[in-house]
Motif scaffolding. Structure first.
Motif: not given
Length: 75
Positions: A15-35
């Motif tokens: 439902t949401s990711i609450n972290c700094d942009d560096i970690l958020k970009n890393r998680l996004y690269s793994f497909g860990i995104i809202k929804g």
């Protein structure tokens, strides 16, 4: 609820990711995104790492990273 609170084999939707942009970009690269839907596959013996399956990919996260990811049970 956060990802680190899920138990083995439970499924949830991010439902949401609450972290700094560096970690958020890393998680996004793994497909860990809202929804996205994920499933908890394993924990390490020391419970310091969680393995999840998301989009047919297995990803290991530290529990300190997992507690920044808000989820709700899949219906």
């Amino acid at each position: 609820m956060t990802l680190d609170k899920l138990k083995l084999n439970e499924k949830a939707i991010i439902t949401s990711i609450n972290c700094d942009d560096i970690l958020k970009n890393r998680l996004y690269s793994f497909g860990i995104i809202k929804g996205s839907t994920l499933k908890v596959v394993a924990f390490t013996l020391t419970k310091s790492t969680i393995e999840i399956k998301i989009n047919q990919t297995k990803v290991a996260l530290r529990l300190s990273e997992a507690n920044k990811i808000e989820v709700e049970y899949e219906k």
